[in-house]
Design a protein around this motif. Structure first.
Motif, PDB file in Angstrom:
ATOM      1  N   ASP A 308       0.856  -1.189   0.000  1.00 14.84           N
ATOM      2  CA  ASP A 308       0.000   0.000   0.000  1.00 14.84           C
ATOM      3  C   ASP A 308       0.891   1.239   0.000  1.00 14.84           C
ATOM      4  O   ASP A 308       1.215   1.804   1.031  1.00 14.84           O
ATOM      5  CB  ASP A 308      -0.924   0.003   1.229  1.00 14.84           C
ATOM      6  N   LEU A 309       1.299   1.657  -1.184  1.00 17.79           N
ATOM      7  CA  LEU A 309       2.225   2.780  -1.305  1.00 17.79           C
ATOM      8  C   LEU A 309       1.575   4.094  -0.911  1.00 17.79           C
ATOM      9  O   LEU A 309       2.197   4.950  -0.291  1.00 17.79           O
ATOM     10  CB  LEU A 309       2.747   2.864  -2.745  1.00 17.79           C
ATOM     11  N   LYS A 310       0.324   4.272  -1.303  1.00 19.35           N
ATOM     12  CA  LYS A 310      -0.344   5.556  -1.064  1.00 19.35           C
ATOM     13  C   LYS A 310      -0.402   5.885   0.425  1.00 19.35           C
ATOM     14  O   LYS A 310      -0.224   7.044   0.825  1.00 19.35           O
ATOM     15  CB  LYS A 310      -1.743   5.527  -1.670  1.00 19.35           C
ATOM     16  N   TYR A 319       8.340   5.353   2.238  1.00 18.49           N
ATOM     17  CA  TYR A 319       8.140   5.212   0.790  1.00 18.49           C
ATOM     18  C   TYR A 319       9.485   5.177   0.070  1.00 18.49           C
ATOM     19  O   TYR A 319       9.716   4.319  -0.795  1.00 18.49           O
ATOM     20  CB  TYR A 319       7.288   6.386   0.293  1.00 18.49           C
ATOM     21  N   ILE A 320      10.378   6.071   0.425  1.00 17.93           N
ATOM     22  CA  ILE A 320      11.699   6.115  -0.201  1.00 17.93           C
ATOM     23  C   ILE A 320      12.450   4.808   0.059  1.00 17.93           C
ATOM     24  O   ILE A 320      13.059   4.239  -0.852  1.00 17.93           O
ATOM     25  CB  ILE A 320      12.493   7.330   0.321  1.00 17.93           C
ATOM     26  N   HIS A 321      12.407   4.340   1.302  1.00 18.23           N
ATOM     27  CA  HIS A 321      13.088   3.089   1.645  1.00 18.23           C
ATOM     28  C   HIS A 321      12.521   1.930   0.826  1.00 18.23           C
ATOM     29  O   HIS A 321      13.274   1.085   0.325  1.00 18.23           O
ATOM     30  CB  HIS A 321      12.932   2.811   3.148  1.00 18.23           C
ATOM     31  N   THR A 322      11.204   1.899   0.678  1.00 14.01           N
ATOM     32  CA  THR A 322      10.570   0.824  -0.088  1.00 14.01           C
ATOM     33  C   THR A 322      11.022   0.845  -1.540  1.00 14.01           C
ATOM     34  O   THR A 322      11.408  -0.188  -2.105  1.00 14.01           O
ATOM     35  CB  THR A 322       9.039   0.958  -0.020  1.00 14.01           C
ATOM     36  N   LEU A 323      10.971   2.010  -2.164  1.00 13.77           N
ATOM     37  CA  LEU A 323      11.424   2.115  -3.563  1.00 13.77           C
ATOM     38  C   LEU A 323      12.876   1.706  -3.705  1.00 13.77           C
ATOM     39  O   LEU A 323      13.247   0.969  -4.634  1.00 13.77           O
ATOM     40  CB  LEU A 323      11.240   3.555  -4.060  1.00 13.77           C
ATOM     41  N   VAL A 326      13.313  -2.141  -3.378  1.00 17.68           N
ATOM     42  CA  VAL A 326      12.754  -2.847  -4.538  1.00 17.68           C
ATOM     43  C   VAL A 326      13.624  -2.622  -5.767  1.00 17.68           C
ATOM     44  O   VAL A 326      13.902  -3.563  -6.534  1.00 17.68           O
ATOM     45  CB  VAL A 326      11.297  -2.399  -4.784  1.00 17.68           C
ATOM     46  N   MET A 327      14.081  -1.391  -5.978  1.00 17.86           N
ATOM     47  CA  MET A 327      14.937  -1.123  -7.134  1.00 17.86           C
ATOM     48  C   MET A 327      16.251  -1.869  -7.025  1.00 17.86           C
ATOM     49  O   MET A 327      16.787  -2.354  -8.026  1.00 17.86           O
ATOM     50  CB  MET A 327      15.153   0.382  -7.301  1.00 17.86           C
ATOM     51  N   ASN A 328      16.807  -1.991  -5.815  1.00 14.79           N
ATOM     52  CA  ASN A 328      18.055  -2.739  -5.658  1.00 14.79           C
ATOM     53  C   ASN A 328      17.887  -4.201  -6.064  1.00 14.79           C
ATOM     54  O   ASN A 328      18.760  -4.790  -6.713  1.00 14.79           O
ATOM     55  CB  ASN A 328      18.543  -2.668  -4.206  1.00 14.79           C
ATOM     56  N   LEU A 329      16.767  -4.803  -5.688  1.00 17.07           N
ATOM     57  CA  LEU A 329      16.511  -6.197  -6.041  1.00 17.07           C
ATOM     58  C   LEU A 329      16.377  -6.362  -7.553  1.00 17.07           C
ATOM     59  O   LEU A 329      16.919  -7.307  -8.138  1.00 17.07           O
ATOM     60  CB  LEU A 329      15.241  -6.684  -5.345  1.00 17.07           C
ATOM     61  N   THR A 330      15.662  -5.443  -8.181  1.00 15.93           N
ATOM     62  CA  THR A 330      15.464  -5.571  -9.623  1.00 15.93           C
ATOM     63  C   THR A 330      16.720  -5.204 -10.399  1.00 15.93           C
ATOM     64  O   THR A 330      16.989  -5.781 -11.456  1.00 15.93           O
ATOM     65  CB  THR A 330      14.271  -4.724 -10.086  1.00 15.93           C
ATOM     66  N   LYS A 369      16.357  -1.278   7.666  1.00 18.69           N
ATOM     67  CA  LYS A 369      17.580  -0.632   7.204  1.00 18.69           C
ATOM     68  C   LYS A 369      17.921  -1.093   5.794  1.00 18.69           C
ATOM     69  O   LYS A 369      17.365  -2.080   5.287  1.00 18.69           O
ATOM     70  CB  LYS A 369      18.740  -0.947   8.142  1.00 18.69           C
ATOM     71  N   ASN A 370      18.849  -0.389   5.169  1.00 17.73           N
ATOM     72  CA  ASN A 370      19.263  -0.761   3.826  1.00 17.73           C
ATOM     73  C   ASN A 370      20.020  -2.083   3.835  1.00 17.73           C
ATOM     74  O   ASN A 370      20.856  -2.338   4.699  1.00 17.73           O
ATOM     75  CB  ASN A 370      20.156   0.324   3.214  1.00 17.73           C
ATOM     76  N   ASP A 371      19.726  -2.907   2.846  1.00 15.22           N
ATOM     77  CA  ASP A 371      20.429  -4.173   2.661  1.00 15.22           C
ATOM     78  C   ASP A 371      21.543  -3.968   1.646  1.00 15.22           C
ATOM     79  O   ASP A 371      21.302  -3.939   0.449  1.00 15.22           O
ATOM     80  CB  ASP A 371      19.445  -5.243   2.192  1.00 15.22           C
TER      81      ASP A 371
END
Length: 612
Positions: A308-310, A319-323, A326-330, A369-371
């Motif tokens: 639920d991003l919104k 939100y920033i952490h989530t993006l 996810v971008m790191n994984l992709t 935290k960041n992975d």
């Protein structure tokens, strides 16, 4: 919760004002033309006014941007998506050049290189843009090559050069002087303090004009012999890749130390292909396949639709952490699994784009935290197979444990953001075109007397299969590129067409642009201007020898509130800031309620749009 609510209230107020953008949105009823240079957008409008469709206009804009060296040239590559209203289908255009004869890992390692070079003849794949333009025009356009190339030929004859391009020539003049044909074109004032053209000076390209004239001549001669419009355009295609233009290109390339042969040019061809797509909350999002980085955005959307991003609030710390995660994984999947689908081994795209794989990747996110060790996943079980590269994956993960946190120097950032351009066009008949062309950027090595700058895309290959077994340099193979146009359809009709310049940042920027519209209800102009974030936790696609990830480094907009900065720092991020956090994004939104177009063009750079 209060902070998330505050972000939403600010966003709603901004949207309600309708005046929250630095540039106004474009509006059109009949057509829309947007690209990286004002004169090139004008070229598109000229074609529309002559009755051309969006394909005709996009080809004219492509030709103009190449002629104006908008961080690309005629010897580069073209990546396009076309929506055909007659069939309701999206078509992919693969006009990426191939590695030439002799381009092997052993060849480059023998020269002390871990990657093919960034510049010069040995960086060149075969030209793709001339063939891509001719194919799009022949198959889906309505006009002659003569008419579509007319604006570009006028530019080649002489146009007042803009400061951005002229200054790029001046900055790169030491390298340009190594190549005689480039020196003759780009440095008309040799021996003076400023050797490149000045802003506003009439910049002439006689050799390129002759090359374009020869292509048009081939078309016109074919028409006189009774050939159809399509056949005549392909006659121009053949003259470039098999005739006298090809001979001079190869001679000039090899004279300067390049590898491209006549056979390389003759056997290469443009590929029309079915793009990849995923559905995000009822919207079909299309990307070119794994010879680009485009599928990583599709993978990211598959993961993000489970969140639920919104409710997080626009650009909140969560939100920033989530993006970022996810971008790191992709990115990790991109870096290990993407490559040319026409040359083995076969990439596991079915698994990578499956919804089940996305849910599995979601489980690996650390929400606190960041992975720094985020690595590629294993998509093979999600297509019923066993991964043949498990040993390479183990080595990858082991190497990531020893990746130090390092600063972002200027050279590194230049490679991350290395630009291209984008072309967006749409018309009232329903044709939609999104192109992200590139290659042959300044300082460019021109091949003989053709006036054509050679591509530098060879550098996107690897020579070590442990880094990516699918993208190892090989003659006849296409490198995995960053270039990534996008089309989205909703209810079977075009929803938004968009693209951006900027190397490894492209799908980061485009992902956030799309979410801005879909999750946060921004207008298309608000979405292209909205603050982005950027991760640097990936292997560089362009650059020198050091391409390793920069774990935890993140670019934020300078307007980011102090409390968000504090939260991100506590999560292990290393923050940097700028007032521009994306490349210039160009987009067209289709307003079916009012049967009109909304155009969005970035609020920085020279990108420009015209609608009617």
């Amino acid at each position: 919760m209060k902070r998330s609510l505050l972000f939403l209230l600010v966003l709603v107020a901004w949207s309600a004002m309708g005046q929250g953008t630095q540039k106004p949105p474009l509006h059109g009823k009949h057509w829309m033309a947007i690209t990286g240079k004002p004169l090139a957008a004008t070229a598109g409008s000229m074609i529309f006014q002559k009755g051309g469709n969006a394909v005709d206009a996009s080809c004219a804009m492509l030709a103009a941007t190449c002629t104006m060296w908008d961080v690309l040239s005629w010897g580069g590559e073209t990546q396009a998506l076309i929506y055909n209203p007659k069939t309701g289908k999206v078509i992919g255009i693969n006009a990426m050049g191939i590695a030439p004869t002799g381009a092997t890992p052993e060849f480059f390692k023998g020269k002390g290189m871990n990657y093919p070079p960034e510049y010069g003849p040995l960086a060149a794949t075969t030209p793709g843009t001339p063939g891509g333009l001719c194919t799009m025009l022949a198959e889906y356009g309505t006009m002659s090559l003569k008419d579509v190339l007319a604006p570009a030929m006028q530019l080649a004859e002489g146009y007042p050069i803009e400061a951005q391009t002229a200054n790029s020539m001046e900055r790169g003049k030491d390298r340009i002087k190594q190549w005689p044909y480039s020196k003759a074109v780009f440095l008309p004032h040799l021996g003076q303090e400023r050797e490149a053209p000045e802003a506003g000076e009439i910049f002439r390209q006689a050799d390129l004009l002759e090359t374009l004239r020869k292509m048009v001549e081939a078309e016109q001669q074919a028409l006189k012999k009774g050939k159809s419009r399509k056949e005549a355009i392909y006659a121009a295609y053949d003259r470039f890749y098999k005739g006298d233009i090809a001979k001079e290109f190869v001679r000039g390339c090899q004279e300067q130390g390049g590898l491209i042969t006549m056979e390389d040019l003759a056997k290469w061809k443009v590929l029309q292909e079915e793009p990849l797509k995923v559905n995000y909350k009822g919207i079909d999002v299309y990307k070119l396949s794994q010879w680009t980085q485009g599928p990583m955005m599709l993978q990211a959307l598959n993961i993000l639709e489970n969140i639920d991003l919104k409710s997080m609030g626009f650009n909140s710390a969560k939100y920033i952490h989530t993006l970022y995660q996810v971008m790191n994984l992709t990115f990790a999947d991109r870096d290990f699994y993407y490559g040319d689908p026409y040359v083995g081994p076969a990439e596991p795209m079915q698994g990578l784009l499956s919804k089940e794989y996305a849910k599995e990747r979601l489980k690996s996110i650390n929400w606190q935290k960041n992975d720094a060790q985020a690595g590629p996943g294993d998509p093979y079980p999600f297509e019923g197979k066993t991964n043949p590269y498990l040993d390479y994956l183990k080595q990858w993960k082991q190497a990531s444990l020893h990746t130090p946190v390092s600063p972002l120097d200027e050279n590194y950032l230049n490679q991350v953001w290395l630009g291209t351009t984008s072309v967006e066009a749409a018309d009232k008949e329903g044709w939609v075109v999104s192109i992200t062309p590139s290659g042959g950027w300044l300082p460019s090595c021109i091949a003989g007397r053709t006036g054509v700058g050679m591509s530098q895309r060879m550098q996107s290959f690897v020579t070590d299969p442990k880094l990516n077994p699918f993208n190892v340099v090989e003659p006849g193979k296409r490198p995995r590129v960053t270039l990534t146009p996008t089309l989205a359809l909703k209810d079977g009709k075009p929803f938004v067409s968009f693209a951006v310049q900027g190397g490894d940042t492209q799908d980061q920027n485009l992902l956030q642009f799309f979410l801005n519209m879909v999750e946060f209800n921004m207008t298309v102009q608000e979405a292209v201007e909205a603050p982005n974030i950027n991760t640097y936790q990936f292997y560089l696609s362009l650059g020198g020898e050091d391409r390793k990830p920069k774990p935890g480094n993140i670019l934020l907009h300078e307007s980011t509130p102090p409390y968000v900065r504090k939260e991100l720092t506590q999560m292990g991020y290393h923050l940097s800031f700028d007032d521009r956090t994306s490349g210039p994004i160009n987009a067209i939104f289709f307003d079916w309620k009012h049967n009109s177009f909304w155009g969005g063009s970035s609020n920085h750079g020279e990108d420009y749009g015209i609608g009617w």
